[in-house]
Design a protein around this motif. Sequence first.
Motif, mmCIF file in Angstrom:
data_model
loop_
_atom_site.group_PDB
_atom_site.id
_atom_site.type_symbol
_atom_site.label_atom_id
_atom_site.label_comp_id
_atom_site.label_asym_id
_atom_site.label_seq_id
_atom_site.Cartn_x
_atom_site.Cartn_y
_atom_site.Cartn_z
ATOM 1 N N HIS A 120 0.861 -1.189 0.000
ATOM 2 C CA HIS A 120 0.000 0.000 0.000
ATOM 3 C C HIS A 120 0.896 1.238 0.000
ATOM 4 O O HIS A 120 2.045 1.133 0.404
ATOM 5 C CB HIS A 120 -0.861 0.040 1.260
ATOM 6 N N PRO A 121 0.431 2.408 -0.332
ATOM 7 C CA PRO A 121 -0.907 2.773 -0.776
ATOM 8 C C PRO A 121 -1.245 2.219 -2.169
ATOM 9 O O PRO A 121 -0.356 2.024 -2.989
ATOM 10 C CB PRO A 121 -0.848 4.305 -0.827
ATOM 11 N N HIS A 122 -2.552 2.012 -2.370
ATOM 12 C CA HIS A 122 -3.031 1.649 -3.699
ATOM 13 C C HIS A 122 -3.664 2.868 -4.340
ATOM 14 O O HIS A 122 -4.291 3.686 -3.664
ATOM 15 C CB HIS A 122 -4.012 0.483 -3.610
ATOM 16 N N VAL A 123 -3.463 2.942 -5.641
ATOM 17 C CA VAL A 123 -3.877 4.152 -6.355
ATOM 18 C C VAL A 123 -4.923 3.771 -7.390
ATOM 19 O O VAL A 123 -4.829 2.711 -8.017
ATOM 20 C CB VAL A 123 -2.639 4.789 -7.039
ATOM 21 N N THR B 224 -7.506 -4.381 -1.388
ATOM 22 C CA THR B 224 -7.465 -2.933 -1.153
ATOM 23 C C THR B 224 -7.537 -2.142 -2.455
ATOM 24 O O THR B 224 -8.232 -1.125 -2.544
ATOM 25 C CB THR B 224 -6.165 -2.567 -0.394
ATOM 26 N N GLU B 225 -6.838 -2.629 -3.483
ATOM 27 C CA GLU B 225 -6.860 -1.881 -4.750
ATOM 28 C C GLU B 225 -8.291 -1.789 -5.285
ATOM 29 O O GLU B 225 -8.683 -0.785 -5.881
ATOM 30 C CB GLU B 225 -5.951 -2.552 -5.787
ATOM 31 N N VAL B 226 -9.072 -2.846 -5.037
ATOM 32 C CA VAL B 226 -10.460 -2.845 -5.505
ATOM 33 C C VAL B 226 -11.216 -1.655 -4.902
ATOM 34 O O VAL B 226 -12.019 -1.001 -5.559
ATOM 35 C CB VAL B 226 -11.134 -4.194 -5.132
ATOM 36 N N VAL B 227 -10.905 -1.347 -3.648
ATOM 37 C CA VAL B 227 -11.587 -0.225 -2.983
ATOM 38 C C VAL B 227 -11.156 1.101 -3.627
ATOM 39 O O VAL B 227 -11.981 1.991 -3.868
ATOM 40 C CB VAL B 227 -11.294 -0.223 -1.466
#
Length: 612
Positions: free
Chosen positions: A88-91, A128-131
């Motif tokens: 993370h972070p995911h963008v 998380t990336e999906v969010v």
Amino acid sequence: MCGIVGFVGREEAAPILLEGLRQMEYRGYDSAGIAVRSPEKGLQVKKSKGRLQALADLTHNGTDVSGCLGIGHTRWATHGEPNDINAHPHVSENGAIALVHNGIIENYLEIKEQLARQGVSFASDTDTEVVAQLLEFHYNECGSMLEAVGRVLRRIEGSYAFGIICSDYPNALIAARKDSPLILGYGENGNFIASDVTAIIKHTRDVAYMNDGEIAVLTENSIDVFDSEMTPLEKEHSFIEWDVTAAEKCGYPHFMFKEILEQPEAVRKTISPRIRDGRIVLDDISLTAEYAENISHIYMIACGSAFYAGSVAKYVWEQLLRRPVEVVLASEFRYSDPLVDENTLVIAISQSGETLDTMAALREAKRLGGRTLAVCNVVGSSIAREADDVLYTWAGPEIAVATSKGYSTQLAALDLIGLYLADLLGSVSREEYDEILTELQVLPEKMQQYLEHYEETQYYASLYFNHDSIFFIGRNLDFAMGLEGSLKLKEISYIHSEAYASGELKHGTISLIEPGTLVVALGTHGPLFDKAMSNVVEVKARGATVLAVTTEGFREKMEKTADAVIAVPETHRLLQPSLGIVPLQLFAYYVALQRGCDIDKPRNLAKSVTVE
Ligand code: AGP
């Protein structure tokens, strides 16, 4: 497990984020990353697999990444292997939204498929990336970030603490939580979010704990909090009492060693304020004599060492209260359709107050109508806040993954509550009450007494560190204490170890004893000392090497049979595990040291287990 820190204010964010992540390293992680926004450079994201130092090197200690708004994360992989991409972070796809997440999104595959059908492509394997992508989708639809966050939260299932920044909102950090801790920090030069107070304690002690369903919008001068209906809320502030040095090594080689040595003080802080004029006063909890009379059943629910503290307390409480006490692993309790009603007292024991299984078991107990009491070390933690009552253990921050002072203060707190309830019920005589209370008060001194002469334990660790398998045997309270001693050894030294009730040996497990097997024989429980001796003779006859732990009074007798003897001071028989455990912790510590293990951060383990 994963850690989140976020900052918006009047200082460069990157050094604050890196320092915050460093303070949370103890929780366990396998990759780390930060996202910082500046007016000139826009959103800059840097991530790296491995130790935090790799991220610090990548960003030249944060100097390559400028801006006063940012989020940071240490990841403990669940969905997708630990690598730079899954960190993370995911963008989001258009690069405008960056997000950090603790927890697990359970319906992420379904959402991922839906977004993929609409042409969204994904870079990572994470939930998380999906969010992040879903957020971009809703943001494009409604044009308001806050509204988009609300829509996302209504769509996703699972547990989360989020920190979110967006290029279009240069001065705002958005946070949201459900079933994963998140703290808001009110600073002089800006405001913070963190999953663990250690991440921001250097900057502020003025904090508020987010509740499930809440969303917060932070700017450099304000923190606005809303419920899930977007109704503004007033948050109650809390002041963090302990100071920065409590979470630092202060010259000790390891946090675990420092924390073992801190036990007398931690136990004193847990006990002393609760004894006034020779009586236990538990202002913190609201159990009345009338309620105590009606208790039909007591459960203790916990995981790992906290479960073993409960295992000791079961013997103590049953002796004192003459009521049945069942200790159940929280992960089993929650799915066992437990027999709980309004006359059931459920004690949830947790150092961190965030262990997901214990939390879920506590909720199940409440759902069934039971009365819940938490024994927790972290003020404002989820378990502490959800239980009907909480009794805090005042151990201070525990950083080493392997608990020591957390466990000792749990024992002390449970002894206090047990004796208090026994007094309410009249199930303990005045003499015994006084005797136990007096001994409880001098426990810290007696612990200290042993800690001043622990060299023999260090010596025996140097003799026995290369065994492949070590058995702990004991009866009654010694057996319960052995469970914790064995766990300590295996988690930090990676030696296979089991704890057995000595009486069970001849029912099967004695077949494992062969010439040279190391058996740690526990004989601190006075009433059963002779039986403990017989078991020593029994395993010696099969060729075992015996390291015995006993009390000073029994040292001489034990020395006649065992190969090596460690003795601790004597106390009331019900409190003896509080002293007996200390050499077991030190034995594990020195064995791990000899074997060159990473003592404070053992492989595969995390400090607080916030996933199932
Ligand atoms: C102890 O050394 C362990 N690291 C672990 O078993 C721990 O006690 C367990 O995960 C429970 O944690 P808690 O007390 O924070 O709930």
